[in-house]
Design a protein around this motif. Structure first.
Motif, PDB file in Angstrom:
ATOM      1  N   THR A   1     -15.445  12.092  -1.593  1.00  0.00           N
ATOM      2  CA  THR A   1     -16.207  10.597  -1.604  1.00  0.00           C
ATOM      3  C   THR A   1     -15.623   9.920  -0.536  1.00  0.00           C
ATOM      4  OG1 THR A   1     -15.744  11.171  -3.951  1.00  0.00           O
ATOM      5  CG2 THR A   1     -16.189   8.736  -3.233  1.00  0.00           C
ATOM      6  N   MET A   2     -14.620  10.180  -0.044  1.00  0.00           N
ATOM      7  CA  MET A   2     -13.667   9.155   0.984  1.00  0.00           C
ATOM      8  C   MET A   2     -14.473   9.594   2.343  1.00  0.00           C
ATOM      9  SD  MET A   2     -11.097   7.302   0.674  1.00  0.00           S
ATOM     10  CE  MET A   2      -9.454   7.786   2.165  1.00  0.00           C
TER      11      MET A   2
ATOM     12  N   TRP B   1     -11.622   3.364   9.634  1.00  0.00           N
ATOM     13  CA  TRP B   1     -10.655   4.120  10.399  1.00  0.00           C
ATOM     14  C   TRP B   1     -10.356   5.696   9.975  1.00  0.00           C
ATOM     15  CZ3 TRP B   1      -9.464   1.126   6.099  1.00  0.00           C
ATOM     16  CH2 TRP B   1      -8.782   1.516   5.118  1.00  0.00           C
TER      17      TRP B   1
ATOM     18  N   GLY C   1      -7.453  16.743   4.567  1.00  0.00           N
ATOM     19  CA  GLY C   1      -7.551  17.329   3.149  1.00  0.00           C
ATOM     20  C   GLY C   1      -8.119  16.127   2.374  1.00  0.00           C
ATOM     21  N   MET C   2      -9.032  15.113   3.144  1.00  0.00           N
ATOM     22  CA  MET C   2      -9.373  14.139   2.495  1.00  0.00           C
ATOM     23  C   MET C   2     -10.581  14.675   1.309  1.00  0.00           C
ATOM     24  SD  MET C   2     -11.589  11.125   4.337  1.00  0.00           S
ATOM     25  CE  MET C   2      -9.906  10.570   5.277  1.00  0.00           C
ATOM     26  N   GLY C   3     -10.688  13.741   0.275  1.00  0.00           N
ATOM     27  CA  GLY C   3     -11.804  14.178  -0.638  1.00  0.00           C
ATOM     28  C   GLY C   3     -13.024  13.727  -0.049  1.00  0.00           C
TER      29      GLY C   3
ATOM     30  N   HIS D   1      -2.867   6.558   7.762  1.00  0.00           N
ATOM     31  CA  HIS D   1      -3.737   5.432   7.218  1.00  0.00           C
ATOM     32  C   HIS D   1      -3.181   4.260   7.723  1.00  0.00           C
ATOM     33  CE1 HIS D   1      -6.469   6.969   4.326  1.00  0.00           C
ATOM     34  NE2 HIS D   1      -5.453   8.043   3.816  1.00  0.00           N
TER      35      HIS D   1
ATOM     36  N   SER E   1       0.846  -1.348  -0.014  1.00  0.00           N
ATOM     37  CA  SER E   1       0.142   0.023  -0.021  1.00  0.00           C
ATOM     38  C   SER E   1       0.801   1.142   0.052  1.00  0.00           C
ATOM     39  CB  SER E   1      -0.907  -0.124   1.352  1.00  0.00           C
ATOM     40  OG  SER E   1      -1.690   1.051   1.482  1.00  0.00           O
TER      41      SER E   1
ATOM     42  N   LEU F   1       0.905   4.169  -2.862  1.00  0.00           N
ATOM     43  CA  LEU F   1       0.792   5.592  -2.642  1.00  0.00           C
ATOM     44  C   LEU F   1       1.943   6.336  -2.907  1.00  0.00           C
ATOM     45  CD1 LEU F   1      -1.177   7.494  -1.446  1.00  0.00           C
ATOM     46  CD2 LEU F   1       0.201   7.339   0.849  1.00  0.00           C
TER      47      LEU F   1
ATOM     48  N   LEU G   1      -4.910  -1.711   0.644  1.00  0.00           N
ATOM     49  CA  LEU G   1      -4.105  -1.368  -0.569  1.00  0.00           C
ATOM     50  C   LEU G   1      -4.955  -0.382  -1.266  1.00  0.00           C
ATOM     51  CD1 LEU G   1      -1.867  -3.452  -1.221  1.00  0.00           C
ATOM     52  CD2 LEU G   1      -3.169  -4.444  -2.971  1.00  0.00           C
TER      53      LEU G   1
ATOM     54  N   THR H   1      -7.218   1.998  -0.376  1.00  0.00           N
ATOM     55  CA  THR H   1      -7.606   3.191   0.169  1.00  0.00           C
ATOM     56  C   THR H   1      -6.749   4.458   0.362  1.00  0.00           C
ATOM     57  OG1 THR H   1      -9.133   1.626   1.541  1.00  0.00           O
ATOM     58  CG2 THR H   1      -9.008   3.988   2.144  1.00  0.00           C
ATOM     59  N   PRO H   2      -5.808   4.243   0.896  1.00  0.00           N
ATOM     60  CA  PRO H   2      -4.738   5.464   1.100  1.00  0.00           C
ATOM     61  C   PRO H   2      -4.335   6.085  -0.384  1.00  0.00           C
ATOM     62  CG  PRO H   2      -3.760   3.499   2.353  1.00  0.00           C
ATOM     63  CD  PRO H   2      -5.069   2.952   1.193  1.00  0.00           C
ATOM     64  N   SER H   3      -4.442   5.248  -1.332  1.00  0.00           N
ATOM     65  CA  SER H   3      -4.307   6.049  -2.767  1.00  0.00           C
ATOM     66  C   SER H   3      -5.638   6.956  -3.090  1.00  0.00           C
ATOM     67  CB  SER H   3      -4.059   4.901  -3.811  1.00  0.00           C
ATOM     68  OG  SER H   3      -3.044   3.953  -3.399  1.00  0.00           O
ATOM     69  N   LEU H   4      -6.706   6.441  -2.521  1.00  0.00           N
ATOM     70  CA  LEU H   4      -7.808   7.262  -2.840  1.00  0.00           C
ATOM     71  C   LEU H   4      -8.033   8.418  -2.006  1.00  0.00           C
ATOM     72  CD1 LEU H   4     -10.162   4.208  -3.559  1.00  0.00           C
ATOM     73  CD2 LEU H   4      -9.073   5.580  -5.342  1.00  0.00           C
ATOM     74  N   HIS H   5      -6.935   8.969  -1.116  1.00  0.00           N
ATOM     75  CA  HIS H   5      -7.370   9.629  -0.234  1.00  0.00           C
ATOM     76  C   HIS H   5      -8.045  11.273  -0.732  1.00  0.00           C
ATOM     77  CE1 HIS H   5      -6.125  11.670   3.697  1.00  0.00           C
ATOM     78  NE2 HIS H   5      -5.966  12.497   3.033  1.00  0.00           N
ATOM     79  N   HIS H   6      -7.469  11.478  -2.045  1.00  0.00           N
ATOM     80  CA  HIS H   6      -8.128  12.709  -2.543  1.00  0.00           C
ATOM     81  C   HIS H   6      -9.113  12.787  -3.007  1.00  0.00           C
ATOM     82  CE1 HIS H   6      -4.688  14.882  -0.710  1.00  0.00           C
ATOM     83  NE2 HIS H   6      -3.849  14.137  -1.196  1.00  0.00           N
ATOM     84  N   THR H   7      -9.839  11.611  -3.416  1.00  0.00           N
ATOM     85  CA  THR H   7     -11.000  11.372  -4.171  1.00  0.00           C
ATOM     86  C   THR H   7     -12.246  11.795  -3.401  1.00  0.00           C
ATOM     87  OG1 THR H   7     -11.214   9.103  -3.464  1.00  0.00           O
ATOM     88  CG2 THR H   7     -10.234   9.616  -5.699  1.00  0.00           C
TER      89      THR H   7
END
Lengths: 198, 587, 95, 249
Positions: B346-347, B334, B342-344, B280, A40, A44, C87, C89-95
């Motif tokens: 959707t999230m 979590w 600064g989270m989007g 995260h 992960s 990222l 796997l 979620t962290p990459s979708l942080h800004h969506t």
């Protein structure tokens, strides 16, 4: 009164597995999450920057391919050593187990050359996040290989006495060690393309 | 009495079995789950009191900022206090280590390591854990982890001081104690990993004849679900810990973005990292960890309540399904700790929805436990009082989570004292009360003696009053917008009006500490002088009470067979008002 | 897997060898493909696809997952679910 | 200070009232639920206490109430989400529609101060470079950049005009901070390596504080800034003064 713990060598009638097999799979489940965390991080970090080097341009693909072959072969010899015990051929078990350990050592030696080469060119974890993730994941994987060597060497030498007293339990132990070893192989199967090829 | 048939056997048993080991040998090399449970209990209680000591020091600074600590202020080195006046870096160390010690070295080892180890195999009728040697290793890894954490106070720069959450980049550029913290965590993670593998295997494989899954006491279910959380949620923190160690020791920049300027100089690291990545991976563990703290507590409360209401729990299956659902959902909520990173949208929408969903099983569990009182004949024993107090306290803790789970309200409440009040209500008057209930409840099983009721009641009432004295004002301070982790809140105009509350909280906290004295006296006194009781003093139904006290090596004189569910109290047409699980006829 | 008859085990040994050759072949393929120039996303997809096949072979046959008991499969499904979540979620942080 | 007490601070932002309403609604809901539930609890403790003649019932009929309660809680939570939280978040996280009317400002956090950069008359920020950071130039402003010529920087002083949307562009030089304006119901983590925007519009003139809500080191507690909301005229004259000072130095 019996202080004896059940289902060490014979499977539980309902779950159908022995304690050690269930235990090892649970352990592997947690290992999946451990490497999951690292992968992960890799995803990222990689998607977060524009200038990530292509693995095959900076890493040694032939050496890594050799290591892939070594590790896959050792997986086969590992499973063969277990099958030998199932066929009650103890000497064959010793042969296959010895090969497995030697292959594991070979893997580490190749890895050592790879690392040494990187250090010679002043490539360290501090150089860039590509190298950082390369060293940390392969390093952690290497520790798993060392752990596998220790377990397998124990089963080959002092631990194999159990074959005489309790062959069922011993076969179970070898199978459990095998599950772990295949998992180490499995991680490498993903590491290889992720780090070296892409 | 149910157990008169083998209580005399127990007398002869101990001497006959040949498991007498010298004290030191017994407590170093023991693989017996009961000994290990006692080891966990004693160690974690010491850590709990130590962790409380740390926060008691902080409370002085918060109530009387900048004033020298009376009496003991001079005992500290110049790196902690100067002339008894606490330094901000020491305050931060105390804060970080209070959180770490209470959670990872106190509450979890007590609820899982101690109660889980001691009670779970007994309750399922197993002779021991599935892997006794791993069990021993688990304890010793925990012990080493604890020692490393304590030792970190004495390294240059002191202990970790970036909060128990250890957010980078702060934690990466922090002094050496942080490295000790990380290595300590690696030990603790491995300890709980071995423990959880052991618990799950034991529950799946070693249930005695007739002990089907739906005849398991709820405590066992709670431990079972908890073990899955520990098994699958801890490894990502291990990964994160390894990455942070690499950042600190190898100079990598996993969590270090490019272009940092630290202390006026451009940071030498390569950069390109992501500071939010740690959060995260950290919260992937730390949210399930909340349920690791609360589920075993609910398990203890259920046991104590069933026994002291003299009736079956209302909705046993609802409890079981809710706790499984709770465990499952706890993995996918979590990021509600990270709304303001600064989270989007959707999230944050997704995580708000899962957060609202997870509140439902908690409501179910609480309602079920309360309705278990309907039609009861409530015995107000000390363990029962602690268990009962758990319900409204956990209720407040749960309810105050609601505004924090909605990101719009979280804008104002995030990182204020409201958060502190919320989670302490869950963990302190919640979980810790349940743990006290467990100690009073199972003490007679471990020692053969009961703890003193009068001292227990003093302990209970004062703890209840002062717990609320500590945490209720925090909710008010939070609403007023006072940030957490402030060494000196009086710096801020908006915090000044609530400063009297800080004084009130501190006095309550110290009184809460004093209220534990009767417990300590009771605990140690009762080991030697407590009223001797028989094998089943509470007249309970679960298997741990159907074995001699203390249980011998191997636990049961002969393998028990289970005939019915765990809470057959007041069954109509039976002679006694309790019908043990392993007793065929009730006469 | 203890308690297998000799014939069964011997059959399995043949299977292991076949799996071994398949793994070797796939390793060659994945290395070869990496030298073919293609869009990065396609490259990632192909490489991961091959890796997944190899991993499935190891898991199914060397680790006997193809014939494993329900409890193990259950634990792994649970793990894979959370793994996928971790796997992605962290990459979708800004969506 | 009349702004602060034992309840929410006074609110001076356009979006804050909605947040306050949500907090109040939730707390009323919590109080009703808790008091009702606690009363019932105490009643049960009293009614079913052990006493002579009180025997426990093994079988208790099935209660419908908890199901209603659980469904009720769920429905209420859905209302909180849909009617309050989602709209407020959208309002708070999205830029005001007419960006041209907004005032832009950068806040650059560091251990332990808030640096403020105003873009000047050209409404564009000058380039920053970490290599240029000196004690006199804490944000590393590139003085050769033409866009930087009219930029004004202050430390711990954020002046904004009233009734004007202010877009704050947050970044950090070192560790994670959290930019908090309690009186404006604004709080946003400041993450190094990222630039995150928040906005607010003051509804009245006030003097207030900027606090750091995220532990950022030993000086976290004194990382205090001042927020001054003033009339357009006063703000302009303050700004002109800053420009004069800059020209003088």
């Amino acid at each position: 009164m019996s202080a004896e713990i059940h289902y060490i060598s014979e499977p539980h009638p309902v779950s159908g597995v022995t304690n050690s097999k269930l235990g090892v799979w649970l352990f592997l489940a947690s290992e999946v999450m451990l490497f999951g965390g690292l992968f992960s991080a890799y995803i990222l970090l990689r998607t977060g920057v524009t200038d990530w080097p292509r693995g095959h341009e900076v890493l040694n693909v032939p050496l890594a391919t050799l290591n892939t072959v070594i590790l896959i072969t050792s997986s086969v010899t590992m499973v063969m050593s277990w099958a030998s015990l199932e066929l009650k051929k103890f000497s064959k078990f010793r042969l296959y187990m010895t090969i497995t350990i030697l292959l594991a050592i070979a893997f580490l030696v190749v890895k050592g050359f790879e690392y040494a080469h990187k250090f010679d060119h002043h490539h360290f974890p501090s150089t860039s996040n590509f190298y950082a993730i390369y060293f940390v994941i392969t390093g952690l994987h290497g520790l798993h290989v060392i752990g596998g060597i220790i377990v397998n060497a124990y089963l080959l030498l002092p631990g194999s006495k159990m074959w005489k007293t309790n062959p069922e339990q011993f076969t179970g132990r070898v199978e459990a060690a095998g599950l772990y070893w295949h998992f180490v192989d499995l991680v490498w199967i993903f590491l290889f393309p992720a780090l070296y090829l892409l | 009495m149910t157990n008169h048939d083998h209580s005399h056997v127990a007398q002869t048993h101990d001497s006959g079995h040949g498991h007498k080991m010298p004290f030191w040998k017994k407590y170093i090399f023991s693989v017996d789950h009961k000994t290990i449970g006692v080891q966990y209990a004693v160690t974690s209680l010491i850590f709990l009191f130590f962790g409380f000591g740390l926060v008691s020091l902080m409370r002085w600074q918060l109530a009387y900022p900048g004033q020298p600590l009376p009496l003991i202020g001079g005992w500290f080195s110049d790196t902690a206090m100067i002339g008894g006046i606490m330094l901000p870096e020491f305050y931060n160390q105390l804060g970080a280590m209070h959180g770490t010690i209470m959670i990872f070295l106190g509450v979890v080892p007590l609820s899982v390591g101690a109660f889980g180890n001691y009670v779970l195999p007994l309750q399922i009728g197993a002779p021991d854990m599935a892997f006794p040697k791993l069990n021993m290793m688990s304890y010793w890894l925990y012990f080493i982890g604890g020692i490393l954490m304590l030792a970190s106070f004495f390294v240059p720069g002191g202990a970790a001081q970036s909060g128990w959450t250890s957010y980078p980049p702060l934690s990466v550029i922090a002094s050496g104690g942080q490295t000790w913290w990380l290595i300590g965590m690696v030990f603790l993670i491995n300890s709980s990993l071995l423990g959880s593998v052991n618990f799950i295997t034991t529950v799946v494989q070693l249930r005695t004849k007739g002990m089907s899954f739906f005849r398991l006491p709820f405590f066992v279910w709670a431990q079972f679900v908890t073990s899955f959380l520990l098994l699958l949620a801890f490894p990502p923190l291990m990964a994160a810990g390894v990455l942070q160690l690499s950042d600190r020791l190898l100079g990598s920049s996993f969590f270090m973005p490019s272009g940092l300027v630290v202390n006026g100089a451009v940071s030498a690291v390569a950069g390109g990292g992501n500071a939010v990545l740690w959060q995260h991976l950290f919260w992937f563990l730390a949210h399930p960890e909340v349920y690791v703290l609360i589920l075993p507590a609910m398990g203890i409360v259920s046991e104590v309540m069933a026994c002291n209401t003299r009736k079956p729990l209302y909705g046993y299956k609802a409890l079981v399904y809710s706790s499984i659902f709770l465990g499952f959902m706890s993995f996918i909520v979590w990021a509600h700790h990270m709304y303001l990173t600064g989270m989007g949208t959707t999230m944050s929408t997704f995580f708000q929805i899962t957060t609202m969903i997870i509140s439902i099983p908690s409501v179910v569990i609480l309602t079920t436990l309360i309705l278990s009182l309907w039609g009861a004949s409530i015995r107000f024993t000390v363990p029962m009082m602690f268990a009962l107090a758990f319900l409204p306290m956990f209720g407040i803790g749960g309810l105050t989570g609601l505004p924090l789970g909605l990101n719009a309200a979280d804008i104002h409440l995030h990182d204020t004292y409201y958060v502190i009040g919320h989670f302490h209500y869950v963990v302190a008057p919640g979980t810790i009360f349940a743990l006290f209930a467990g100690i009073y409840h199972w003490f007679p099983k471990v020692t053969g003696r009961k703890m003193n009721e009068a001292l227990g009641k003093i302990h209970f009432y004062f703890s209840l009053i002062f717990m609320n004295g500590v945490f209720l004002p925090m909710l008010i301070m939070g609403l007023a917008g006072v940030s957490r982790r402030l060494y000196d809140p009086t710096q801020y105009a908006h915090a000044l009006p609530t400063q009297p509350l800080n004084v009130f909280i501190s006095i309550s906290a110290w009184c809460l500490g004093l209220a534990q004295i009767p417990f300590i006296i009771n605990f140690f006194g009762s080991i030697f002088k407590g009223k001797k009781v028989d094998d089943n003093p509470w007249q309970a139904t679960t298997l741990e009470w159907s074995t001699p006290t203390p249980p011998p090596h191997g636990n049961f004189l002969k393998e028990p067979v289970v005939y019915r569910g765990p809470y057959e109290y007041s069954t109509p047409g039976q002679k006694h008002d309790f019908w043990p699980q392993s007793m065929k006829e009730n006469n | 897997m203890s308690g297998h008859s000799e014939v069964e085990v011997k059959k399995q040994v043949t299977l292991y060898l076949r799996v071994f050759f398949a793994l070797m072949a796939l390793t060659v393929v994945t290395v070869a493909i990496s030298y073919v120039h293609m869009p990065i996303l396609l490259g990632v997809a192909v490489a991961l696809f091959i890796a997944c096949i190899k991993a499935s072979l190891v898991a199914a046959f060397f680790m006997h997952l193809s014939t494993e008991k329900k409890i193990i499969i259950f634990i792994l499904i649970l793990t894979v679910f959370f793994f996928a979540f971790l796997l992605a979620t962290p990459s979708l942080h800004h969506t | 200070m009349p702004y602060y007490g034992w309840w929410l601070p006074a609110n001076f932002s356009t979006h804050g009232a909605a947040i306050d309403r949500l907090i109040v609604v939730i707390h009323i809901f919590m109080a009703v639920l808790f008091i009702g539930w606690f009363t019932f609890f105490v009643y049960l403790l009293f009614r079913f206490r052990q006493r002579p003649g009180q025997t426990a019932q093994h079988h208790v009929h099935h209660f419908k109430l908890p199901t209603y309660l659980e469904v009720g809680v769920l429905v209420f939570e859905v209302i909180l989400l849909v009617a309050f939280s989602f709209p407020i978040w959208n309002l708070y996280r999205q830029q005001p529609l007419d960006e041209s009317k907004a005032m832009h400002v950068r806040v650059i956090a560091e251990q332990f101060a808030w640096n403020v950069q105003y873009p000047g008359r050209d409404r564009q920020f000058g380039r920053r470079d970490p290599k240029l950071v000196t004690p006199e130039n804490p944000i590393g402003l590139d003085k050769d950049d033409p866009l930087a010529k009219d930029d004004i920087t202050t430390i711990n002083q954020l002046h904004v005009p009233v009734h004007t949307p202010v877009i704050v562009d947050l970044s950090s030089k070192d560790v994670i901070h959290s930019f908090s304006l309690p009186i404006m119901r604004v709080k946003q983590d400041v993450i190094p390596g990222q630039s995150i925007k928040v906005w607010f519009e003051a509804t009245g003139v006030c003097d207030s504080e900027i606090t750091c809500a995220q532990l950022c080191g030993l000086g976290h507690y004194r990382m205090k800034g001042y927020l001054t909301v003033e009339t357009k005229e006063k703000f302009d004259s303050w700004y002109a003064e800053q420009e004069k000072e800059k020209a003088a130095s």
